[in-house]
Design a protein around this motif. Structure first.
Motif, PDB file in Angstrom:
ATOM      1  N   VAL A  28      -6.378   2.309   3.329  1.00 45.51           N
ATOM      2  CA  VAL A  28      -5.532   3.514   3.298  1.00 45.51           C
ATOM      3  C   VAL A  28      -5.071   3.981   4.676  1.00 45.51           C
ATOM      4  N   GLY A  29      -5.327   3.210   5.738  1.00 47.15           N
ATOM      5  CA  GLY A  29      -4.930   3.633   7.078  1.00 47.15           C
ATOM      6  C   GLY A  29      -3.424   3.657   7.244  1.00 47.15           C
ATOM      7  N   PRO A  30      -2.955   4.256   8.346  1.00 43.37           N
ATOM      8  CA  PRO A  30      -1.523   4.349   8.596  1.00 43.37           C
ATOM      9  C   PRO A  30      -0.832   2.980   8.540  1.00 43.37           C
ATOM     10  N   ILE A  31       0.320   2.952   7.865  1.00 44.67           N
ATOM     11  CA  ILE A  31       1.064   1.710   7.672  1.00 44.67           C
ATOM     12  C   ILE A  31       1.841   1.377   8.946  1.00 44.67           C
ATOM     13  N   VAL A  32       1.711   0.119   9.391  1.00 44.71           N
ATOM     14  CA  VAL A  32       2.418  -0.368  10.570  1.00 44.71           C
ATOM     15  C   VAL A  32       3.691  -1.093  10.146  1.00 44.71           C
ATOM     16  N   GLU A  33       3.587  -1.953   9.131  1.00 45.19           N
ATOM     17  CA  GLU A  33       4.737  -2.723   8.673  1.00 45.19           C
ATOM     18  C   GLU A  33       4.489  -3.214   7.249  1.00 45.19           C
ATOM     19  N   HIS A  39      -1.726  -2.525   8.269  1.00 40.13           N
ATOM     20  CA  HIS A  39      -2.110  -1.120   8.443  1.00 40.13           C
ATOM     21  C   HIS A  39      -3.250  -0.970   9.431  1.00 40.13           C
ATOM     22  N   GLN A  40      -3.317   0.205  10.025  1.00 43.01           N
ATOM     23  CA  GLN A  40      -4.447   0.542  10.878  1.00 43.01           C
ATOM     24  C   GLN A  40      -5.655   0.729   9.954  1.00 43.01           C
ATOM     25  N   LEU A  68       0.846  -1.191   0.000  1.00 40.07           N
ATOM     26  CA  LEU A  68       0.000   0.000   0.000  1.00 40.07           C
ATOM     27  C   LEU A  68       0.880   1.239   0.000  1.00 40.07           C
ATOM     28  N   PRO A  69       0.464   2.305  -0.655  1.00 35.26           N
ATOM     29  CA  PRO A  69      -0.887   2.567  -1.161  1.00 35.26           C
ATOM     30  C   PRO A  69      -1.197   1.958  -2.535  1.00 35.26           C
ATOM     31  N   ALA A  70      -0.289   1.173  -3.100  1.00 24.15           N
ATOM     32  CA  ALA A  70      -0.563   0.558  -4.406  1.00 24.15           C
ATOM     33  C   ALA A  70      -1.567  -0.587  -4.269  1.00 24.15           C
ATOM     34  N   PHE A  71      -2.449  -0.704  -5.239  1.00 23.62           N
ATOM     35  CA  PHE A  71      -3.338  -1.857  -5.386  1.00 23.62           C
ATOM     36  C   PHE A  71      -4.233  -2.116  -4.175  1.00 23.62           C
ATOM     37  N   THR A  72      -5.008  -1.120  -3.805  1.00 27.43           N
ATOM     38  CA  THR A  72      -6.031  -1.336  -2.784  1.00 27.43           C
ATOM     39  C   THR A  72      -7.101  -2.255  -3.389  1.00 27.43           C
ATOM     40  N   GLY A  73      -7.914  -2.839  -2.533  1.00 23.14           N
ATOM     41  CA  GLY A  73      -9.007  -3.676  -3.015  1.00 23.14           C
ATOM     42  C   GLY A  73      -8.566  -5.081  -3.388  1.00 23.14           C
ATOM     43  N   LEU A  74      -9.222  -5.649  -4.382  1.00 19.82           N
ATOM     44  CA  LEU A  74      -9.051  -7.060  -4.731  1.00 19.82           C
ATOM     45  C   LEU A  74      -8.108  -7.267  -5.921  1.00 19.82           C
TER      46      LEU A  74
END
Length: 192
Positions: free
Chosen positions: A150-155, A142-143, A117-123
């Motif tokens: 699109v939430g904040p990236i954790v890892e 992500h949160q 992410l943010p590349a290729f959200t969804g299916l």
């Protein structure tokens, strides 16, 4: 005790990875945390069998029995809240959650997505990465926010896209990384 509630819809391989890591790394002693319950929207989800074998409480809430997404999410929140969760972990839970549900668990709701992410959200993320000519793919913890993926990236973890890769081959390579980074991200979130 910090309770973790994991939501699944299918095989639950990420849930199993978290449960195994929690045991191997002694989360109860080290972090004061445990997987308290596994909840599925499908009674035949194979992951429920694993959870029961591990002595973890399981619950099934069939989304088809509810007149609306909001009604399902309201009941789901009541089921989850019975376990007093410090963290709600989406592990292959194939439902888009309502803004009210997401707000209820703000800061305590995480997901893993099979792309960088943010590349290729969804299916269909793997096929889309191949079709786009990407040299690398991966996965993201992500949160969860009201907007999908699109939430904040954790890892994140990165894998190469190899010549001749199919979506299935790439998915398998990404999944091995999911099983590594999701438990690590959950442990990190619980240690704060």
């Amino acid at each position: 005790m910090k309770n973790i509630v994991i939501l699944i819809s299918g095989g639950g391989s990420n849930m199993a990875a978290i449960v195994k890591t929690a045991r191997q790394e002694h989360w109860e002693r080290r972090l004061g945390a445990r997987v308290a319950a596994v909840v599925s929207n499908k009674a035949d989800a194979k992951g429920l069998v694993f959870a029961r074998e591990q002595g973890i409480a399981t619950e099934v809430l069939d989304h088809k029995q509810f007149p609306s997404r909001e009604a399902f999410d309201a009941e789901l929140a009541m089921v989850i809240d019975r376990h007093d969760p410090a963290l709600v972990v989406l592990a292959g839970f194939m439902r888009i959650l309502t803004p009210g549900f997401v707000a209820h668990y703000a800061g305590r709701l995480v997901n893993i997505h099979p792309s960088l992410l943010p590349a290729f959200t969804g299916l269909h993320t793997h096929q889309r990465a191949i079709d786009a000519g990407c040299k690398f793919a991966g996965c993201t913890v992500h949160q969860v926010t009201a907007e999908l993926d699109v939430g904040p990236i954790v890892e994140q973890a990165v894998v190469p896209v190899l010549p001749g890769d199919t979506a299935e081959l790439l998915a398998a390579r990404v999944l091995t990384q999911e099983h590594l980074i999701y438990p690590r991200a959950v442990a990190r979130l619980l240690s704060h």
